[in-house]
Design a protein around this motif. Structure first.
Motif, PDB file in Angstrom:
ATOM      1  N   THR A 108      -7.127   0.776  -7.400  1.00  0.00           N
ATOM      2  CA  THR A 108      -7.842  -0.379  -7.002  1.00  0.00           C
ATOM      3  C   THR A 108      -6.600  -1.492  -6.369  1.00  0.00           C
ATOM      4  O   THR A 108      -7.179  -2.213  -5.285  1.00  0.00           O
ATOM      5  N   ALA A 109      -5.593  -1.309  -6.684  1.00  0.00           N
ATOM      6  CA  ALA A 109      -4.656  -2.168  -5.926  1.00  0.00           C
ATOM      7  C   ALA A 109      -4.214  -1.692  -4.631  1.00  0.00           C
ATOM      8  O   ALA A 109      -4.297  -2.300  -3.564  1.00  0.00           O
ATOM      9  N   THR A 110      -4.256  -0.235  -4.583  1.00  0.00           N
ATOM     10  CA  THR A 110      -4.147   0.229  -3.116  1.00  0.00           C
ATOM     11  C   THR A 110      -5.337   0.091  -2.265  1.00  0.00           C
ATOM     12  O   THR A 110      -4.966  -0.246  -1.028  1.00  0.00           O
ATOM     13  N   THR A 111      -6.558  -0.133  -2.961  1.00  0.00           N
ATOM     14  CA  THR A 111      -7.620  -0.447  -2.072  1.00  0.00           C
ATOM     15  C   THR A 111      -7.560  -2.043  -1.750  1.00  0.00           C
ATOM     16  O   THR A 111      -7.776  -2.126  -0.479  1.00  0.00           O
ATOM     17  N   ILE A 112      -7.185  -2.673  -2.399  1.00  0.00           N
ATOM     18  CA  ILE A 112      -7.189  -4.401  -2.017  1.00  0.00           C
ATOM     19  C   ILE A 112      -6.137  -4.496  -0.941  1.00  0.00           C
ATOM     20  O   ILE A 112      -6.461  -5.004   0.193  1.00  0.00           O
ATOM     21  N   PHE A 113      -4.904  -3.784  -1.085  1.00  0.00           N
ATOM     22  CA  PHE A 113      -4.157  -4.241  -0.056  1.00  0.00           C
ATOM     23  C   PHE A 113      -4.180  -3.300   1.075  1.00  0.00           C
ATOM     24  O   PHE A 113      -3.634  -3.480   2.284  1.00  0.00           O
TER      25      PHE A 113
ATOM     26  N   LEU B  55       2.284   1.802  -3.507  1.00  0.00           N
ATOM     27  CA  LEU B  55       1.293   2.337  -4.601  1.00  0.00           C
ATOM     28  C   LEU B  55       0.840   3.832  -4.140  1.00  0.00           C
ATOM     29  O   LEU B  55       0.412   4.520  -4.921  1.00  0.00           O
ATOM     30  N   SER B  56       0.794   3.960  -2.926  1.00  0.00           N
ATOM     31  CA  SER B  56      -0.076   5.337  -2.546  1.00  0.00           C
ATOM     32  C   SER B  56       0.662   6.347  -2.763  1.00  0.00           C
ATOM     33  O   SER B  56      -0.132   7.505  -3.284  1.00  0.00           O
ATOM     34  N   GLU B  57       1.897   6.218  -2.619  1.00  0.00           N
ATOM     35  CA  GLU B  57       2.788   7.506  -2.955  1.00  0.00           C
ATOM     36  C   GLU B  57       2.719   8.025  -4.535  1.00  0.00           C
ATOM     37  O   GLU B  57       2.479   8.968  -4.910  1.00  0.00           O
ATOM     38  N   PHE B  58       2.591   6.726  -5.430  1.00  0.00           N
ATOM     39  CA  PHE B  58       2.365   6.943  -6.727  1.00  0.00           C
ATOM     40  C   PHE B  58       1.193   7.513  -7.160  1.00  0.00           C
ATOM     41  O   PHE B  58       1.028   8.675  -7.853  1.00  0.00           O
ATOM     42  N   GLY B  59      -0.088   6.739  -6.328  1.00  0.00           N
ATOM     43  CA  GLY B  59      -1.187   6.969  -6.819  1.00  0.00           C
ATOM     44  C   GLY B  59      -1.589   8.569  -6.255  1.00  0.00           C
ATOM     45  O   GLY B  59      -2.280   9.301  -7.102  1.00  0.00           O
ATOM     46  N   SER B  60      -1.362   9.109  -5.218  1.00  0.00           N
ATOM     47  CA  SER B  60      -1.714  10.379  -4.512  1.00  0.00           C
ATOM     48  C   SER B  60      -0.998  11.533  -5.286  1.00  0.00           C
ATOM     49  O   SER B  60      -1.570  12.371  -5.567  1.00  0.00           O
ATOM     50  N   LYS B  61       0.408  11.114  -5.857  1.00  0.00           N
ATOM     51  CA  LYS B  61       1.034  12.229  -6.670  1.00  0.00           C
ATOM     52  C   LYS B  61       0.255  12.359  -8.084  1.00  0.00           C
ATOM     53  O   LYS B  61       0.341  13.186  -8.863  1.00  0.00           O
TER      54      LYS B  61
ATOM     55  N   THR C  63       0.847  -1.246  -0.085  1.00  0.00           N
ATOM     56  CA  THR C  63       0.013   0.194   0.068  1.00  0.00           C
ATOM     57  C   THR C  63       0.708   1.367   0.036  1.00  0.00           C
ATOM     58  O   THR C  63       0.633   2.384  -0.644  1.00  0.00           O
ATOM     59  N   ALA C  64       1.879   1.169   0.683  1.00  0.00           N
ATOM     60  CA  ALA C  64       3.057   2.413   1.048  1.00  0.00           C
ATOM     61  C   ALA C  64       3.383   2.911  -0.438  1.00  0.00           C
ATOM     62  O   ALA C  64       3.618   3.841  -0.715  1.00  0.00           O
TER      63      ALA C  64
ATOM     64  N   ILE D 230       6.891  14.415   1.528  1.00  0.00           N
ATOM     65  CA  ILE D 230       8.134  13.831   1.972  1.00  0.00           C
ATOM     66  C   ILE D 230       8.344  12.565   1.794  1.00  0.00           C
ATOM     67  O   ILE D 230       9.227  12.189   1.819  1.00  0.00           O
ATOM     68  N   GLY D 231       7.384  11.888   0.820  1.00  0.00           N
ATOM     69  CA  GLY D 231       7.601  10.581   0.482  1.00  0.00           C
ATOM     70  C   GLY D 231       7.136   9.608   1.415  1.00  0.00           C
ATOM     71  O   GLY D 231       6.981   9.622   2.673  1.00  0.00           O
ATOM     72  N   SER D 232       6.855   8.404   0.879  1.00  0.00           N
ATOM     73  CA  SER D 232       6.208   7.186   1.819  1.00  0.00           C
ATOM     74  C   SER D 232       7.215   6.700   2.790  1.00  0.00           C
ATOM     75  O   SER D 232       7.109   6.329   3.651  1.00  0.00           O
ATOM     76  N   ARG D 233       8.630   6.795   2.476  1.00  0.00           N
ATOM     77  CA  ARG D 233       9.593   6.435   3.299  1.00  0.00           C
ATOM     78  C   ARG D 233       9.910   7.147   4.441  1.00  0.00           C
ATOM     79  O   ARG D 233       9.816   6.461   5.579  1.00  0.00           O
ATOM     80  N   TYR D 234       9.656   8.472   4.201  1.00  0.00           N
ATOM     81  CA  TYR D 234       9.942   9.052   5.680  1.00  0.00           C
ATOM     82  C   TYR D 234       8.503   9.214   6.344  1.00  0.00           C
ATOM     83  O   TYR D 234       8.443   9.165   7.378  1.00  0.00           O
ATOM     84  N   GLY D 235       7.591   8.973   5.635  1.00  0.00           N
ATOM     85  CA  GLY D 235       5.950   8.750   5.915  1.00  0.00           C
ATOM     86  C   GLY D 235       6.034   7.591   7.049  1.00  0.00           C
ATOM     87  O   GLY D 235       5.174   7.690   8.082  1.00  0.00           O
ATOM     88  N   GLN D 236       6.442   6.425   6.631  1.00  0.00           N
ATOM     89  CA  GLN D 236       6.448   5.342   7.259  1.00  0.00           C
ATOM     90  C   GLN D 236       7.510   5.557   8.573  1.00  0.00           C
ATOM     91  O   GLN D 236       7.028   4.861   9.459  1.00  0.00           O
TER      92      GLN D 236
END
Length: 305
Positions: A235-240, A22-28, A19-20, A93-99
């Motif tokens: 869709t992939a982000t939703t599933i995971f 995919l979400s960074e790509f999808g949100s951007k 999810t992390a 700040i990106g998904s890596r720092y977000g995590q």
């Protein structure tokens, strides 16, 4: 099954790793709010299909009035506020720092559970949590020469990340409180988290739709629906994420304390190291390996408590 909640929590961490990424790509690509409206809508659709297959009716048993209230509140806190902050920090700040900042979620969950549920942890459990969090921090802060703790991050991105972590931890405990009000025997026990998440998503889609309408209008949502690649990612982000990941995260807190479940789910920054290397060729450093070893040690202590 012994440690079932802990094992489910670790599985959720793998789901949230996908999810992390995919979400960074999808949100951007689609924008924070359009992506979240799509995620909530798709989760409700997948849930209806699941309920239809399992129980023969598309609508779940929503439990008592108290259960509905707690789950809707959890959806507002965990989805509307928490995921808005999370996806916004991914953009900044990106998904890596977000995590990295999401490692604060277990502390928020444990504190909230202590205040509201009277749950407590043994001394060994507290030590295990601290060791796991230290390992996660070391790993995330040492994944590459361009990702050092000394790097100055935008203040708004950091605040969004902290807000997301706090809301995730608090939302998890609110969900636990809601599921405790479900009457036994109304549905299979494993289906209760998905029924609870259905209510959370109702609050989520209403909240995100209102935010989108008043902030940007509906044009971004129409553009997102026409974006084929964006819809695949959504869709992939939703599933995971909100379907499998959140559903099983709610299941995890049925079998273990909210603090332990949230801590094990916070292993995502460790698990994401190899996928980041395979997908983005990010260098694996000795600090990332050390962090992983320390985190595994922390997880093992949970099973010894």
């Amino acid at each position: 099954m012994t440690y079932l909640g802990e094992l489910i929590s670790i599985g959720v961490a793998f789901s949230w790793t996908a999810t992390a990424l995919l979400s960074e790509f999808g949100s951007k690509r689609l924008g924070n709010l359009p992506l979240n409206v799509l995620r909530m809508g798709l989760t409700l659709l997948f849930s209806v299909i699941l309920f239809w297959i399992v129980s023969g009716t598309p609508w779940p048993s929503v439990g008592s009035f108290e259960a509905c209230g707690w789950m809707l509140l959890s959806g507002v806190v965990g989805y509307v506020i928490g995921d808005f902050c999370l996806f916004q920090c991914y953009i900044i700040i990106g998904s890596r720092y977000g995590q990295l900042f999401m490692t604060l979620a277990p502390l928020a969950a444990a504190l909230m559970a202590w205040i509201t549920l009277g749950q407590h942890m043994t001394l060994m459990g507290i030590i295990a949590m601290l060791i796991t969090l230290i390992g996660i921090g070391i790993s995330v802060l040492g994944r590459g020469e361009h990702h050092k703790v000394s790097l100055k991050l935008p203040a708004n991105g950091v605040l969004y990340a902290i807000g997301a972590a706090l809301c995730q931890g608090i939302g998890l405990v609110l969900s636990k409180m809601g599921m405790d009000h479900y009457e036994p025997g109304t549905m299979p026990e494993w289906l209760i988290p998905f029924s609870a998440n259905f209510l959370r998503c109702i609050a989520g889609i209403i909240g995100f739709s209102l935010l989108l309408y008043f902030r940007e209008g509906l044009h971004p949502l129409r553009d997102a629906i026409r974006d084929g690649k964006g819809m695949i990612v959504a869709t992939a982000t939703t599933i995971f994420g909100p379907f499998v990941g959140v559903g099983f995260s709610l299941m995890a807190v049925q079998y273990t304390s909210a603090g332990i479940a949230s801590t094990l789910m916070a292993l995502t920054p460790i698990i994401i190291i190899l996928p980041s290397y395979w997908l983005f060729r990010q260098k694996i450093t000795w600090r990332s390996v050390l962090g992983a070893v320390i985190s595994v040690l922390g997880v093992s202590l949970f099973f010894l408590c």
